[in-house]
Design a protein around this motif. Structure first.
Motif, PDB file in Angstrom:
ATOM      1  N   SER A   1       0.389 -32.649  25.995  1.00  0.00           N
ATOM      2  CA  SER A   1       0.157 -31.521  25.094  1.00  0.00           C
ATOM      3  C   SER A   1      -1.000 -31.789  24.132  1.00  0.00           C
ATOM      4  O   SER A   1      -1.620 -30.849  23.631  1.00  0.00           O
TER       5      SER A   1
ATOM      6  N   THR B   1      -4.473 -30.168  24.681  1.00  0.00           N
ATOM      7  CA  THR B   1      -4.715 -28.761  24.349  1.00  0.00           C
ATOM      8  C   THR B   1      -5.391 -28.609  22.991  1.00  0.00           C
ATOM      9  O   THR B   1      -5.827 -27.508  22.650  1.00  0.00           O
ATOM     10  N   HIS B   2      -5.466 -29.684  22.213  1.00  0.00           N
ATOM     11  CA  HIS B   2      -6.121 -29.643  20.906  1.00  0.00           C
ATOM     12  C   HIS B   2      -7.608 -29.942  21.085  1.00  0.00           C
ATOM     13  O   HIS B   2      -7.990 -30.872  21.801  1.00  0.00           O
ATOM     14  N   GLU B   3      -8.447 -29.173  20.401  1.00  0.00           N
ATOM     15  CA  GLU B   3      -9.883 -29.287  20.592  1.00  0.00           C
ATOM     16  C   GLU B   3     -10.433 -30.646  20.173  1.00  0.00           C
ATOM     17  O   GLU B   3     -11.401 -31.140  20.755  1.00  0.00           O
TER      18      GLU B   3
ATOM     19  N   LYS C   1      -0.642 -20.688  21.423  1.00  0.00           N
ATOM     20  CA  LYS C   1      -1.118 -22.041  21.698  1.00  0.00           C
ATOM     21  C   LYS C   1      -0.043 -23.076  21.388  1.00  0.00           C
ATOM     22  O   LYS C   1       0.182 -24.016  22.156  1.00  0.00           O
TER      23      LYS C   1
ATOM     24  N   VAL D   1       2.661 -23.060  24.029  1.00  0.00           N
ATOM     25  CA  VAL D   1       2.220 -23.775  25.227  1.00  0.00           C
ATOM     26  C   VAL D   1       2.333 -25.282  25.010  1.00  0.00           C
ATOM     27  O   VAL D   1       2.794 -26.029  25.885  1.00  0.00           O
ATOM     28  N   ARG D   2       1.908 -25.754  23.848  1.00  0.00           N
ATOM     29  CA  ARG D   2       1.999 -27.183  23.542  1.00  0.00           C
ATOM     30  C   ARG D   2       3.447 -27.652  23.524  1.00  0.00           C
ATOM     31  O   ARG D   2       3.771 -28.730  24.030  1.00  0.00           O
TER      32      ARG D   2
END
Length: 265
Positions: free
Chosen positions: A33, A36-38, A118, A121-122
């Motif tokens: 997960s 998924t963080h930029e 978001k 999803v994480r």
């Protein structure tokens, strides 16, 4: 027992809490997960380069501390973050219901919904990965749910009928005997030949073949072996799964490849 937030689903989860004592500090696990963080891969790349010329395994061990710190700073209390977004979305919906509406408010609502999705999803990726851990399996292996799964698989694998010499047989005892006799005849051997090592069973390989067996793998061969592994498999004893290795290989590039190659003396 309490109900959890419904989120984007049509159902509310039931959360069952007990008062078991803590089992101690949790072991490190690389979490999918986080990708998924930029800013996650950027942080990994900077930390990896900062470790210099250390060995590959030493770098992985050293990365545990910044990874845990980053996860604590950015992914702690996911439920609270989701709840905060949902509360703000509800406030805007209430204001719209009261007749207060403009373009800025709609843009704000869309941004909140996107952020909330978001985090959902994480959270889903997190619990999907946690469900594969051995600890979760060992806890739930004796529950009625998992027993029902085992019984269902047993029913699906059951042979109810068998065609033997043109006749359809449904008797389970006869089916077992037929299957046993089939493999008994298939692997039956009248007599075992006595073959010695001097009879040509073992031959010495040539010098070129011997040298080929000792050649170190090149980066392409190592990458192909890594990419053949399942990405989301359960992490090993070091806490890293193959998805972390693959993503770092792509993002970090030559520095990561060089560290992997140094691992092979």
């Amino acid at each position: 027992m309490r109900g959890g937030p419904r989120g984007s689903s049509n159902y509310c989860p039931i959360i069952l809490e007990d008062r078991r004592q803590s089992d101690g500090p949790r072991p490190f696990r690389s979490l999918d997960s986080c990708f998924t963080h930029e800013g996650f891969l950027r942080m990994v790349k900077e930390e990896w380069k900062g470790l210099g010329e250390a060995q590959f395994t030493d770098k992985l061990k050293a990365m545990i501390v910044p990874l845990e710190r980053w996860h604590k700073d950015n992914f702690r209390d996911m439920d609270k973050k989701i709840m905060k977004f949902e509360e703000e979305i509800k406030k805007i919906n209430d204001m719209v219901g009261d007749g207060v509406y403009d373009g800025t408010m709609e843009a704000r609502r869309k941004a909140l919904v996107t952020c909330c999705e978001k985090w959902y999803v994480r959270k889903e990726l997190h619990w999907k990965q946690m469900s594969r851990s051995r600890h979760a399996k060992d806890i739930d292996k004796n529950t009625r749910y998992f027993h029902n799964l085992a019984f269902a698989r047993r029913r699906n694998n059951r042979i109810d009928a068998f065609l033997i010499n043109g006749r359809l047989i449904r008797n389970q005892a006869r089916i077992k005997i037929a299957i046993r006799d089939f493999y008994k005849n298939l692997y039956h051997q009248e007599e075992s030949p006595l073959v010695g090592f001097r009879d040509g069973l073992v031959e010495m390989i040539g010098e070129d073949d011997a040298l080929a067996l000792e050649v170190q793998p090149n980066p392409k061969e190592i990458k192909e072996a890594v990419w053949d592994c399942e990405s989301c498999q359960v992490p090993g004893s070091d806490g890293y799964n193959m998805n972390f290795i693959k993503r770092c290989w792509i993002e970090i590039g030559s520095d990561f490849t060089a560290a992997v190659m140094d691992f092979f003396p």
